[in-house]
Design a protein around this motif. Structure first.
Motif, PDB file in Angstrom:
ATOM      1  N   VAL A   1       0.837  -1.204   0.000  1.00  0.00           N
ATOM      2  CA  VAL A   1       0.000   0.000   0.000  1.00  0.00           C
ATOM      3  C   VAL A   1       0.870   1.251   0.000  1.00  0.00           C
ATOM      4  CG1 VAL A   1      -1.684   1.318   1.306  1.00  0.00           C
ATOM      5  CG2 VAL A   1      -1.930  -1.121   1.137  1.00  0.00           C
ATOM      6  N   MET A   2       1.927   1.226   0.811  1.00  0.00           N
ATOM      7  CA  MET A   2       2.823   2.387   0.861  1.00  0.00           C
ATOM      8  C   MET A   2       3.498   2.619  -0.478  1.00  0.00           C
ATOM      9  SD  MET A   2       4.919   2.804   4.370  1.00  0.00           S
ATOM     10  CE  MET A   2       5.510   4.432   3.954  1.00  0.00           C
TER      11      MET A   2
ATOM     12  N   GLY B   1       0.953   3.938  -2.929  1.00  0.00           N
ATOM     13  CA  GLY B   1       0.598   5.322  -2.615  1.00  0.00           C
ATOM     14  C   GLY B   1       1.701   6.289  -3.002  1.00  0.00           C
ATOM     15  N   GLY B   2       2.936   5.903  -2.720  1.00  0.00           N
ATOM     16  CA  GLY B   2       4.058   6.770  -3.078  1.00  0.00           C
ATOM     17  C   GLY B   2       4.170   6.945  -4.574  1.00  0.00           C
TER      18      GLY B   2
ATOM     19  N   ALA C   1       1.245   9.137  -5.849  1.00  0.00           N
ATOM     20  CA  ALA C   1       1.398  10.565  -5.544  1.00  0.00           C
ATOM     21  C   ALA C   1       2.459  11.189  -6.441  1.00  0.00           C
ATOM     22  CB  ALA C   1       1.761  10.747  -4.077  1.00  0.00           C
TER      23      ALA C   1
ATOM     24  N   ALA D   1      -5.109  -0.547  -4.657  1.00  0.00           N
ATOM     25  CA  ALA D   1      -5.714   0.382  -3.700  1.00  0.00           C
ATOM     26  C   ALA D   1      -4.754   1.532  -3.406  1.00  0.00           C
ATOM     27  CB  ALA D   1      -6.084  -0.347  -2.416  1.00  0.00           C
ATOM     28  N   GLY D   2      -3.472   1.205  -3.250  1.00  0.00           N
ATOM     29  CA  GLY D   2      -2.497   2.249  -2.961  1.00  0.00           C
ATOM     30  C   GLY D   2      -2.291   3.167  -4.139  1.00  0.00           C
TER      31      GLY D   2
ATOM     32  N   CYS E   1      -3.961   3.685  -7.155  1.00  0.00           N
ATOM     33  CA  CYS E   1      -5.093   4.476  -7.641  1.00  0.00           C
ATOM     34  C   CYS E   1      -5.504   5.507  -6.610  1.00  0.00           C
ATOM     35  CB  CYS E   1      -6.277   3.584  -7.985  1.00  0.00           C
ATOM     36  SG  CYS E   1      -5.958   2.595  -9.416  1.00  0.00           S
ATOM     37  N   GLY E   2      -5.468   5.115  -5.324  1.00  0.00           N
ATOM     38  CA  GLY E   2      -5.812   6.063  -4.276  1.00  0.00           C
ATOM     39  C   GLY E   2      -4.818   7.207  -4.205  1.00  0.00           C
ATOM     40  N   GLY E   3      -3.542   6.901  -4.465  1.00  0.00           N
ATOM     41  CA  GLY E   3      -2.531   7.950  -4.426  1.00  0.00           C
ATOM     42  C   GLY E   3      -2.589   8.843  -5.650  1.00  0.00           C
TER      43      GLY E   3
END
Lengths: 138, 171
Positions: A4-5, A8-9, A12, A85-86, A88-90
């Motif tokens: 996830v991290m 997310g990174g 972003a 999840a990470g 697309c969410g990021g």
């Protein structure tokens, strides 16, 4: 947790690169980069979710349950679900979208309407298209 | 180029932490407290909007174009009516661009605004949830989710900007 991290990174960073590219290579206002990132992220989320959903028969049809199920499983798809999840969410963001809306509400009402309607309609269409594509892939 | 890579690293690190906190908050609100998923997601998004308003006003509101403070010498009542500190030109560029005259603020905005808060909130799950609600015929829920998220998000950002201005106001 690491996946996830990582996702997310990467997401972003990709969103930031889209903002930079939009500013340096086009003359479009700043919010269009966020709009593009949100739509692209919705499409990817739809594809990934549709694909994961197609691989498993679920009892419930609540949204995101396929991701949840793979997240708790030990299968090879667990990492995919977490990364999805990470990432697309990021890549997509709601906070910057709202802040842009606030500034546009003070200065440029027409662009405000474009931003809200564009993000909503195109985001929903993108997610729907993605679900369809992902379902075909699985 | 080194500067750009440093910013990307800041954003990547902040983004990783943001995504992790989003997953944590979602499992707390949805899993532990048993809220429906769309309400849990709306809560996360609205909290993020509040935070981004506070942090953005706090960082940007303190600066003139030459890097000196603008808010401190103005009475609070005038600050927001006349928007004297509003970024010049395009206000919707990334904070990293708007704060480029001050490197430490630029790095802070990359880490916190673009990275952490940007990744904490999400639009992709929101549109996916809305599509599925529409497919299942739960139009009312979809409407609540869409209208509530967008209007409360805007309100939260506005409140956050006010709160951020208060933080930098001289007592």
């Amino acid at each position: 947790m690491l996946m996830v991290m990582l996702g997310g990174g990467l997401g972003a960073a990709a969103r930031f690169l889209a903002q930079e590219a939009g500013q340096h290579w086009t003359k479009l206002p700043g919010w269009t980069a966020i709009l593009a990132a949100n739509i692209l992220g919705s499409l990817l989320m739809g594809i990934g979710y549709g694909w994961l959903h197609g691989l498993v028969v679920l009892e419930s049809h609540e949204a995101l349950d396929a991701i949840q199920r793979y997240r708790d499983s030990q299968s090879i798809h667990e990492g995919m679900a977490l990364l999805l999840a990470g990432f697309c969410g990021g890549l997509t963001t709601f906070s910057t979208f709202s802040l842009d809306n606030l500034f546009l509400a003070y200065r440029k009402r027409g662009q405000l309407v474009c931003n809200i309607l564009g993000c909503l309609l195109l985001g929903i269409i993108a997610a729907w298209t993605g679900l369809f594509i992902g379902g075909q892939l699985a | 180029m080194m500067r750009f890579l440093q910013l990307i690293l800041c954003i990547g690190f902040g983004g990783g932490l943001g995504a992790l906190s989003r997953e944590g908050s979602m499992s707390l609100l949805h899993g532990q407290l048993g809220m429906p998923r769309y309400i849990a997601l709306a809560c996360v998004n609205i909290i993020g909007c509040l935070l981004i308003g506070i942090v953005f006003a706090f960082l940007e509101g303190t600066l003139r174009r030459d890097g000196s403070s603008r808010l401190r010498d103005l009475p609070h009542s005038r600050q927001l009516h006349e928007h004297p500190w509003w970024p010049e030109g395009d206000t919707t560029l990334s904070p990293v661009e708007l704060l480029r005259m001050n490197r430490s603020l630029q790095a802070a905005s990359a880490l916190v605004i673009t990275g952490f808060i940007g990744s904490f909130t999400t639009f992709s799950s929101f549109s996916l949830l809305t599509v599925q609600q529409l497919q299942q015929g739960a139009a009312l829920e979809a409407c609540i989710s869409v209208v509530g998220s967008i209007s409360l998000g805007l309100l939260a950002a506005w409140l956050g900007v006010h709160a951020g201005c208060r933080l930098v106001r001289k007592p």
